[in-house]
Design a protein around this motif. Sequence first.
Motif, PDB file in Angstrom:
ATOM      1  N   UNK A  69       0.840  -1.199   0.000  1.00 62.31           N
ATOM      2  CA  UNK A  69       0.000   0.000   0.000  1.00 62.31           C
ATOM      3  C   UNK A  69       0.874   1.248   0.000  1.00 62.31           C
ATOM      4  N   UNK A  70       1.915   1.257   0.835  1.00 65.39           N
ATOM      5  CA  UNK A  70       2.784   2.433   0.925  1.00 65.39           C
ATOM      6  C   UNK A  70       3.554   2.700  -0.357  1.00 65.39           C
ATOM      7  N   UNK A  71       3.831   1.659  -1.122  1.00 67.40           N
ATOM      8  CA  UNK A  71       4.534   1.866  -2.388  1.00 67.40           C
ATOM      9  C   UNK A  71       3.671   2.609  -3.396  1.00 67.40           C
ATOM     10  N   UNK A  72       2.360   2.604  -3.182  1.00 70.12           N
ATOM     11  CA  UNK A  72       1.427   3.300  -4.062  1.00 70.12           C
ATOM     12  C   UNK A  72       0.870   4.579  -3.446  1.00 70.12           C
ATOM     13  N   UNK A  73       0.831   4.648  -2.114  1.00 69.54           N
ATOM     14  CA  UNK A  73       0.243   5.795  -1.426  1.00 69.54           C
ATOM     15  C   UNK A  73       1.138   6.228  -0.274  1.00 69.54           C
ATOM     16  N   UNK A  74       1.757   7.392  -0.416  1.00 69.76           N
ATOM     17  CA  UNK A  74       2.679   7.876   0.614  1.00 69.76           C
ATOM     18  C   UNK A  74       1.985   8.093   1.953  1.00 69.76           C
ATOM     19  N   UNK A  75       0.691   8.464   1.929  1.00 69.88           N
ATOM     20  CA  UNK A  75      -0.014   8.753   3.180  1.00 69.88           C
ATOM     21  C   UNK A  75      -0.112   7.519   4.069  1.00 69.88           C
ATOM     22  N   UNK A  76       0.025   6.325   3.474  1.00 69.55           N
ATOM     23  CA  UNK A  76      -0.104   5.095   4.254  1.00 69.55           C
ATOM     24  C   UNK A  76       1.036   4.907   5.243  1.00 69.55           C
ATOM     25  N   UNK A  77       2.054   5.767   5.179  1.00 69.26           N
ATOM     26  CA  UNK A  77       3.123   5.689   6.181  1.00 69.26           C
ATOM     27  C   UNK A  77       2.565   5.916   7.586  1.00 69.26           C
ATOM     28  N   UNK A  78       1.423   6.592   7.654  1.00 71.65           N
ATOM     29  CA  UNK A  78       0.790   6.859   8.956  1.00 71.65           C
ATOM     30  C   UNK A  78      -0.094   5.713   9.419  1.00 71.65           C
ATOM     31  N   UNK A  79      -0.378   4.759   8.537  1.00 68.87           N
ATOM     32  CA  UNK A  79      -1.250   3.643   8.889  1.00 68.87           C
ATOM     33  C   UNK A  79      -0.427   2.557   9.557  1.00 68.87           C
ATOM     34  N   UNK A  80      -0.408   2.584  10.871  1.00 71.67           N
ATOM     35  CA  UNK A  80       0.353   1.615  11.653  1.00 71.67           C
ATOM     36  C   UNK A  80      -0.530   1.045  12.757  1.00 71.67           C
ATOM     37  N   UNK A  81      -0.109  -0.071  13.296  1.00 71.34           N
ATOM     38  CA  UNK A  81      -0.851  -0.665  14.417  1.00 71.34           C
ATOM     39  C   UNK A  81      -0.875   0.304  15.594  1.00 71.34           C
ATOM     40  N   UNK A  97     -14.055   7.978  19.541  1.00 71.46           N
ATOM     41  CA  UNK A  97     -14.752   6.955  18.752  1.00 71.46           C
ATOM     42  C   UNK A  97     -14.046   5.627  18.999  1.00 71.46           C
ATOM     43  N   UNK A  98     -14.629   4.749  19.797  1.00 73.45           N
ATOM     44  CA  UNK A  98     -13.939   3.517  20.182  1.00 73.45           C
ATOM     45  C   UNK A  98     -13.698   2.580  19.010  1.00 73.45           C
ATOM     46  N   UNK A  99     -12.593   1.840  19.104  1.00 74.74           N
ATOM     47  CA  UNK A  99     -12.324   0.798  18.125  1.00 74.74           C
ATOM     48  C   UNK A  99     -13.333  -0.340  18.272  1.00 74.74           C
ATOM     49  N   UNK A 100     -13.579  -1.027  17.167  1.00 73.44           N
ATOM     50  CA  UNK A 100     -14.318  -2.282  17.226  1.00 73.44           C
ATOM     51  C   UNK A 100     -13.593  -3.202  18.219  1.00 73.44           C
ATOM     52  N   UNK A 101     -14.300  -3.930  19.095  1.00 73.92           N
ATOM     53  CA  UNK A 101     -13.612  -4.773  20.074  1.00 73.92           C
ATOM     54  C   UNK A 101     -12.563  -5.702  19.462  1.00 73.92           C
ATOM     55  N   UNK A 102     -12.849  -6.292  18.315  1.00 74.96           N
ATOM     56  CA  UNK A 102     -11.872  -7.170  17.666  1.00 74.96           C
ATOM     57  C   UNK A 102     -10.642  -6.393  17.235  1.00 74.96           C
ATOM     58  N   UNK A 103     -10.834  -5.128  16.835  1.00 79.10           N
ATOM     59  CA  UNK A 103      -9.711  -4.288  16.443  1.00 79.10           C
ATOM     60  C   UNK A 103      -8.880  -3.896  17.662  1.00 79.10           C
ATOM     61  N   UNK A 104      -9.558  -3.616  18.778  1.00 77.11           N
ATOM     62  CA  UNK A 104      -8.851  -3.293  20.015  1.00 77.11           C
ATOM     63  C   UNK A 104      -7.968  -4.460  20.442  1.00 77.11           C
ATOM     64  N   UNK A 105      -8.505  -5.672  20.359  1.00 80.02           N
ATOM     65  CA  UNK A 105      -7.736  -6.869  20.699  1.00 80.02           C
ATOM     66  C   UNK A 105      -6.539  -7.023  19.765  1.00 80.02           C
ATOM     67  N   UNK A 106      -6.770  -6.827  18.469  1.00 77.88           N
ATOM     68  CA  UNK A 106      -5.666  -6.956  17.494  1.00 77.88           C
ATOM     69  C   UNK A 106      -4.569  -5.938  17.812  1.00 77.88           C
ATOM     70  N   UNK A 107      -4.951  -4.698  18.114  1.00 74.51           N
ATOM     71  CA  UNK A 107      -3.967  -3.667  18.403  1.00 74.51           C
ATOM     72  C   UNK A 107      -3.148  -4.027  19.649  1.00 74.51           C
ATOM     73  N   UNK A 108      -3.825  -4.485  20.691  1.00 77.23           N
ATOM     74  CA  UNK A 108      -3.115  -4.832  21.924  1.00 77.23           C
ATOM     75  C   UNK A 108      -2.154  -6.002  21.720  1.00 77.23           C
ATOM     76  N   UNK A 109      -2.513  -6.944  20.858  1.00 76.12           N
ATOM     77  CA  UNK A 109      -1.671  -8.104  20.610  1.00 76.12           C
ATOM     78  C   UNK A 109      -0.508  -7.806  19.672  1.00 76.12           C
ATOM     79  N   UNK A 110      -0.627  -6.753  18.873  1.00 80.36           N
ATOM     80  CA  UNK A 110       0.380  -6.492  17.839  1.00 80.36           C
ATOM     81  C   UNK A 110       1.089  -5.156  17.952  1.00 80.36           C
ATOM     82  N   UNK A 111       0.755  -4.373  18.969  1.00 83.25           N
ATOM     83  CA  UNK A 111       1.346  -3.041  19.104  1.00 83.25           C
ATOM     84  C   UNK A 111       2.849  -3.140  19.229  1.00 83.25           C
ATOM     85  N   UNK A 112       3.536  -2.238  18.539  1.00 87.62           N
ATOM     86  CA  UNK A 112       5.005  -2.202  18.599  1.00 87.62           C
ATOM     87  C   UNK A 112       5.697  -3.132  17.630  1.00 87.62           C
ATOM     88  N   UNK A 113       4.937  -3.931  16.904  1.00 90.31           N
ATOM     89  CA  UNK A 113       5.560  -4.864  15.944  1.00 90.31           C
ATOM     90  C   UNK A 113       5.881  -4.141  14.635  1.00 90.31           C
TER      91      UNK A 113
END
Length: 310
Positions: free
Chosen positions: A273-285, A294-310
Amino acid sequence: MASWIKRTLAAATLAVALPVSAANYSIGTGSQSGTYFPYGGMLAKIWSENITDFNARAEVTAASVENIIKVAGGQQLAGIAMGDAVLQAVNGEKPFRKPMDVSVLMALYPNVVQFVVPADSDIKSVEDLKGKRVSVGAPGSGTRLGSTAILRALGVADDDYKAQSLNYTATTEALANGQIDAGAIIGSAGVGAITELALTRDVRVLNFTPEQIAKVHEALPAYTSTEVAAETYKGVPAFTAPAVWNVLVVRKDLDPKLAKQMLSSAFDNMDQIRSNLAVAKSTTVDNMSMLQGAPLLPAAQTYMEENKGK
């Protein structure tokens, strides 16, 4: 309220969510000259290639408001929207008649408030827009919601200027042809519509003072300050402006398994995605929950907690 918004809201009230077993999905984006459309197209491509029995396409829409309504009504699986529109939706504030049944899957990138004028214009600040012909964005777009709210926050009432309701492409065409004096585009720094305009016309983007930024943030907490470097657009000096995060919204009852597949495949292929869209550099876990209120979807919150910092 525009009649199409009323009709779509009514439909959203009666519609049911798309079944997760459906083979074909729609991803709500925006106009083809903005960033939402190519970003949604990249997500649709990656999801279609990496999720079994999943076929997605990017849908051209009026952007934020329309996307939120259609996601809530089950007409779209996901939609890209500006943060302030999402906060209005979850709180049931105008133009939404009631709280919308949506949650944030992930934050994508910040949008910059860009009021574009001819380089030789006598318009030097937002307050100078009084009495001018101003495109404030297409009906149902985040640009329209955000630009008019920002003008009000800075003391420019709706009847102080001659509003035009144009999308990105129509806005830049009208500027190029002298049909309007200024045009609001709330999009990524380097958005295609302004990039293309600056190649053939001498333009400026209005600069916001610290005092103006403070007033905007007080009235619209989702907006913060950002600096855009000179030559982001050909011949355009550096400018400071308010910015707000764009997010991907889904229904609150989205299947958690599908939500995890969407997130996993997106982040596993983010380099593409980043190779096509420079703005995607901001799209990180780590940035998934950047939109406050605006709360995250519960499944998204779980994914973020499990993958943050990777």
